[in-house]
Design an enzyme around this catalytic site. Sequence first.
Site, mmCIF file in Angstrom:
data_model
loop_
_atom_site.group_PDB
_atom_site.id
_atom_site.type_symbol
_atom_site.label_atom_id
_atom_site.label_comp_id
_atom_site.label_asym_id
_atom_site.label_seq_id
_atom_site.Cartn_x
_atom_site.Cartn_y
_atom_site.Cartn_z
ATOM 1 N N GLU A 56 0.827 -1.207 0.000
ATOM 2 C CA GLU A 56 0.000 0.000 0.000
ATOM 3 C C GLU A 56 0.865 1.262 0.000
ATOM 4 O OE1 GLU A 56 -2.138 -2.832 2.950
ATOM 5 O OE2 GLU A 56 -0.157 -2.638 2.014
ATOM 6 N N CYS A 90 -0.304 0.332 7.714
ATOM 7 C CA CYS A 90 -0.848 0.731 6.411
ATOM 8 C C CYS A 90 -2.248 1.325 6.548
ATOM 9 C CB CYS A 90 -0.876 -0.462 5.469
ATOM 10 S SG CYS A 90 0.772 -1.054 5.022
ATOM 11 N N ALA A 167 -32.585 -8.768 23.342
ATOM 12 C CA ALA A 167 -33.933 -8.302 23.018
ATOM 13 C C ALA A 167 -34.586 -7.746 24.272
ATOM 14 C CB ALA A 167 -34.773 -9.455 22.449
ATOM 15 N N ALA A 169 -37.940 -7.324 26.867
ATOM 16 C CA ALA A 169 -38.703 -8.359 27.580
ATOM 17 C C ALA A 169 -39.819 -8.955 26.731
ATOM 18 C CB ALA A 169 -39.270 -7.773 28.870
ATOM 19 N N ASP A 205 -36.618 -15.134 11.992
ATOM 20 C CA ASP A 205 -36.133 -13.916 11.323
ATOM 21 C C ASP A 205 -36.109 -14.011 9.797
ATOM 22 O OD1 ASP A 205 -35.718 -12.874 13.849
ATOM 23 O OD2 ASP A 205 -33.599 -13.448 13.910
ATOM 24 N N LEU A 209 -28.850 -14.188 4.751
ATOM 25 C CA LEU A 209 -27.480 -14.642 5.019
ATOM 26 C C LEU A 209 -26.504 -14.290 3.902
ATOM 27 C CD1 LEU A 209 -28.018 -18.121 6.739
ATOM 28 C CD2 LEU A 209 -27.818 -15.853 7.781
ATOM 29 N N THR A 233 -32.881 -29.756 13.767
ATOM 30 C CA THR A 233 -33.560 -30.955 13.269
ATOM 31 C C THR A 233 -34.875 -30.645 12.562
ATOM 32 O OG1 THR A 233 -34.588 -31.231 15.451
ATOM 33 C CG2 THR A 233 -32.528 -32.424 15.050
ATOM 34 N N GLU A 284 -24.161 -16.695 13.018
ATOM 35 C CA GLU A 284 -25.237 -15.729 13.278
ATOM 36 C C GLU A 284 -26.453 -16.521 13.706
ATOM 37 O OE1 GLU A 284 -25.990 -12.153 11.201
ATOM 38 O OE2 GLU A 284 -24.363 -12.500 9.782
ATOM 39 N N ARG A 288 -29.116 -19.825 22.362
ATOM 40 C CA ARG A 288 -29.013 -21.253 22.711
ATOM 41 C C ARG A 288 -27.906 -21.924 21.905
ATOM 42 N NH1 ARG A 288 -34.406 -24.752 22.792
ATOM 43 N NH2 ARG A 288 -34.796 -23.180 24.407
#
Length: 352
Positions: A56, A90, A167, A169, A205, A209, A233, A284, A288
């Site tokens: 660079e 750089c 999120a 409540a 959602d 992707l 599953t 993403e 859990r």
Amino acid sequence: MLSHPQLATAMQHAITLAHRGPAHDPNPQVGCVIVDADGDVVAEGFHNGAGTDHAEIVALTELDPALDPAELTAVVTLEPCNHTGKTPPCAQALLASGIGTIVYGQPDIGAQSSGGATTLFAHGRQVIGGIESAATAELIAPWHAATHQSRGQVIAKWAQSLDGRLAAADGTSQWITSAMARRHVHIQRALADVIITTTATVRTDNPSLTARDAAGDLLVPAQDQPLPVVFGTAPLDGGAKVHAHPALSHRGIERVPQYTGTDLAADFARLTELVGCAPRIFLEAGPRFLTSVLAAGLVDKLLIYTAPTVLGGPYHAIGDLGISTLKERLNFTFYGVHRLDTDLVTTLRKEH
């Protein structure tokens, strides 16, 4: 912005330049071209070995000062470095130059040198990563092997409030973080070989992707988009957006690859067969799944986007990891904290 074919052509030229540098050197082979608004090369450079200017810097030295830097694009095979070694960083040199757009092929995974692209992005530059990802990965592979580095990483990303909630409540979560932070996520997607989510996230959602720009168009072409993989599953809804992901058709894959997740280590290992290399994996998903992957010891890097708000409530970013004492804790090291508009993005690496 230049078109995808123009960026690919510039990157291919940068790769050719990179090969002029010494193949057996402590530093990687890197090439850089600077192009104008028409895609014409106005300056170029390559790294000629340890102790010499980086690609660079060589290109910037060639640049005509009469040109408007905001209209120029710097195309580099490797993410601009972010540290001072034998030469200055750089990323800072590109910032000082005023060049408006920085495009690179491979992320710098060095513990000390990485993060240059985020520094540039945080200072208002347009940044695109992952252009010609396969070719630039092949270019840098010998250096990774010589330095015992692996591009294959598992990167867990989430966005949270100051008190670590995903999120409110009532379950609402769009959007905790700013548009700038969300654009940064898309740069990270473009750098990945595989992007993982879960059947629960697809159901809730319905994500695409894909790596996209601010206008919603593809940030990088199909061949440089991450391959979507879903864990869980439950069957995927036939109308889910992920079925239209361009990386699937580019690779001739008819169905979104899906794994049960009952043996995470084994499933993650199979991803190498899927993409033909040790993949850079971007996660993403909901808390859990992220908790399960963390508990399994599979996460190499954390990318946490934090908004300056407090939510309270039950929706914690990470759940119970089965840790009962400090001796069992998972240790990470801070490697970067950047402000993105109103938010912070924090980068951490797992301590080995």
